[in-house]
Design an enzyme around this catalytic site. Structure first.
Site, PDB file in Angstrom:
ATOM      1  N   ASP A   1      -6.645 -29.859   9.226  1.00  0.00           N
ATOM      2  CA  ASP A   1      -7.548 -30.915   9.702  1.00  0.00           C
ATOM      3  C   ASP A   1      -8.629 -30.212  10.508  1.00  0.00           C
ATOM      4  OD1 ASP A   1      -8.846 -32.891  11.151  1.00  0.00           O
ATOM      5  OD2 ASP A   1      -7.033 -34.083  11.450  1.00  0.00           O
TER       6      ASP A   1
ATOM      7  N   TYR B   1       1.327 -32.833  21.786  1.00  0.00           N
ATOM      8  CA  TYR B   1       0.843 -33.570  20.633  1.00  0.00           C
ATOM      9  C   TYR B   1      -0.444 -32.966  20.067  1.00  0.00           C
ATOM     10  CZ  TYR B   1      -1.209 -36.935  17.595  1.00  0.00           C
ATOM     11  OH  TYR B   1      -1.776 -37.521  16.490  1.00  0.00           O
TER      12      TYR B   1
ATOM     13  N   LYS C   1       0.246 -35.244  13.564  1.00  0.00           N
ATOM     14  CA  LYS C   1       1.370 -35.012  12.656  1.00  0.00           C
ATOM     15  C   LYS C   1       0.980 -33.898  11.697  1.00  0.00           C
ATOM     16  CE  LYS C   1       4.683 -38.003  13.559  1.00  0.00           C
ATOM     17  NZ  LYS C   1       5.972 -37.478  13.998  1.00  0.00           N
TER      18      LYS C   1
HETATM   19  C1  F6R Z   1      -2.636 -39.625  13.661  1.00  0.00           C
HETATM   20  C2  F6R Z   1      -4.088 -39.604  13.855  1.00  0.00           C
HETATM   21  C3  F6R Z   1      -4.763 -40.751  14.481  1.00  0.00           C
HETATM   22  C4  F6R Z   1      -5.047 -40.478  15.948  1.00  0.00           C
HETATM   23  C5  F6R Z   1      -5.700 -41.688  16.641  1.00  0.00           C
HETATM   24  C6  F6R Z   1      -6.063 -41.405  18.101  1.00  0.00           C
HETATM   25  O1  F6R Z   1      -2.169 -38.443  13.105  1.00  0.00           O
HETATM   26  O2  F6R Z   1      -4.753 -38.634  13.524  1.00  0.00           O
HETATM   27  O3  F6R Z   1      -4.029 -41.945  14.311  1.00  0.00           O
HETATM   28  O4  F6R Z   1      -3.862 -40.136  16.602  1.00  0.00           O
HETATM   29  O5  F6R Z   1      -6.884 -42.045  15.962  1.00  0.00           O
HETATM   30  O6  F6R Z   1      -6.876 -40.293  18.129  1.00  0.00           O
HETATM   31  P1  F6R Z   1      -7.558 -39.718  19.461  1.00  0.00           P
HETATM   32  O7  F6R Z   1      -6.472 -39.490  20.457  1.00  0.00           O
HETATM   33  O8  F6R Z   1      -8.229 -38.476  18.989  1.00  0.00           O
HETATM   34  O9  F6R Z   1      -8.537 -40.780  19.914  1.00  0.00           O
HETATM   35 MG    MG Z   2      -4.446 -35.731   8.813  1.00  0.00          MG
HETATM   36 MG    MG Z   3      -7.473 -35.657  12.564  1.00  0.00          MG
END
Ligand code: F6R
Ligand code: MG
Ligand code: MG
Length: 362
Positions: A12, A228, A231
């Site tokens: 990613d 964290y 995933k």
């Molecule tokens: C799960 C994922 C998204 C983010 C969510 C919050 O793997 O990539 O669901 O966890 O959009 O993202 P932040 O903390 O970057 O605002």
């Molecule tokens: Mg992803």
């Molecule tokens: Mg991402």
């Protein structure tokens, strides 16, 4: 012909508008990098795509699995993409690049990879699976069905070349040790492990004669980083036909959209939706988790294809069921079993809430 390796390496690197899709500009940077590598003869062929916010490099070469050159090529490609992502101010640019110092292998560095080296057969079909908003254990159930469930895979019963079954290598991601279990003989032991999808992951599958049939990425970012970091959206390479499961038997396992961990904030269970490349973008509640399947013929190391295998009305019912399950699960809001259990959640406020309330518990 001769020995060939299919390497699927992903990271990613950043997304357009949140965590939902890799923009074309980033895929262009990756294509140019792999085109240069192909013209230098480092790789034979390549295909660049994305599943949601994950950039996917599919490559063929003759350097074997865990090749330092191939891992470095992927790493340098991701770094170039990261640079572009930062210029464009993409969201979470460089998310999966946990370290800048490459030391011979991508293990522990953030990107995920599944590699399969094999003797190219006179005709060699391969299916590459790429998933977003879930974890490597998401492939446990479908791979079990493909290689061990006679109600999914007719060949286990009626093809003399498959009738003796397959061997599964299962990795315990916590202990970092793996075990090989034979099916059908040790099926119940295998299921006792792989039902715990967050810990025991099917890493490889072999025919009883030792032919490599499948490989899955097993990176667990949170175990690497200790915090964290998303995933570990997994990838898998599965070989098909002529003594291995047919492409249709491989895809059949995904007609049942099973529940996987991931989705919003890596902290929710939801159904795994089989989609086309076009629909590989995680929108609703950052999901639902998706999986793409691309079919290739490996031909003297060249990748003929891809065939976008879930781009097919035969999977409409699975997608409809996913949407129904998504509605049902979403109505649980912050309650388990939609939300993961406290040990598995990737985001949590529980420690700070408990700390704040500690004097009020009577
Ligand atoms: C799960 C994922 C998204 C983010 C969510 C919050 O793997 O990539 O669901 O966890 O959009 O993202 P932040 O903390 O970057 O605002
Ligand atoms: Mg992803
Ligand atoms: Mg991402």
């Amino acid at each position: 012909m001769g020995r060939i390796t299919v390497s699927v390496i992903k990271a990613d690197i950043g997304s357009l508008a949140g965590h939902h899709v890799v923009p074309d500009e980033i895929k262009e940077v990756a294509k140019k990098s792999l085109e240069r590598a192909a013209s230098r003869g480092e790789i034979i062929d390549y295909y660049v795509t994305n599943c949601g916010d994950d950039l996917e490099l599919i490559m063929t070469h003759r350097r074997g699995e865990d090749s330092p050159e191939i891992h470095e090529l992927a790493f340098k490609t991701f770094k170039e993409c990261e640079k572009k992502a930062k210029e464009l101010k993409l969201y979470a640019a460089g998310q999966d690049i946990l370290s800048d110092a490459f030391s011979g292998n991508l293990r522990g560095m953030g990107p995920g990879f599944a590699e399969l080296e094999f003797e190219e057969r006179p005709a060699d079909p391969v299916v590459v699976f790429m998933a977003d908003k879930t974890e490597p254990g998401a492939f446990n159930l479908p791979l079990f069905k493909v290689f061990a469930d006679p109600f999914n895979t007719a060949g286990l019963v009626i093809d003399p070349k498959m009738h003796s079954g397959f061997e599964f290598e299962v990795l315990d991601v916590v202990e970092g040790k793996s075990v090989i279990l034979k099916c059908p003989e040790e099926m119940y032991d295998l299921l006792a492990l792989i039902g715990t999808t967050g810990r025991y992951i099917i890493r490889r599958v072999y025919s009883k004669s030792g032919i490599p049939a499948a490989a899955v990425s097993t990176t667990r970012l949170s175990l690497i980083a200790g915090r964290y970091v998303g995933k570990d959206d997994p990838v898998a390479v599965v070989r098909a036909q002529a003594g291995l499961p047919a492409v249709g038997e491989i895809l059949e396992a995904f007609a049942f959209p099973h529940m996987v961990a991931g989705w919003m904030r890596g902290s929710h269970y939801g159904p795994l939706m089989p989609v086309s490349e076009q629909d590989a973008k995680c929108t609703r509640f950052d999901g639902p988790p998706r999986v793409v399947a691309l079919g290739f013929q490996v031909s003297d190391g060249k990748l003929l294809g891809p065939a976008d295998l879930f781009n097919d009305p035969a999977f409409n019912r699975a997608r409809e069921l996913c949407n129904l399950i998504a509605d049902y699960m979403r109505r649980h809001g912050p309650f388990m079993p939609h939300r993961l259990g406290p040990d598995e959640m990737e985001y949590t406020t529980l420690p700070s809430v408990l700390e704040k309330l500690k004097d009020r518990f009577r």
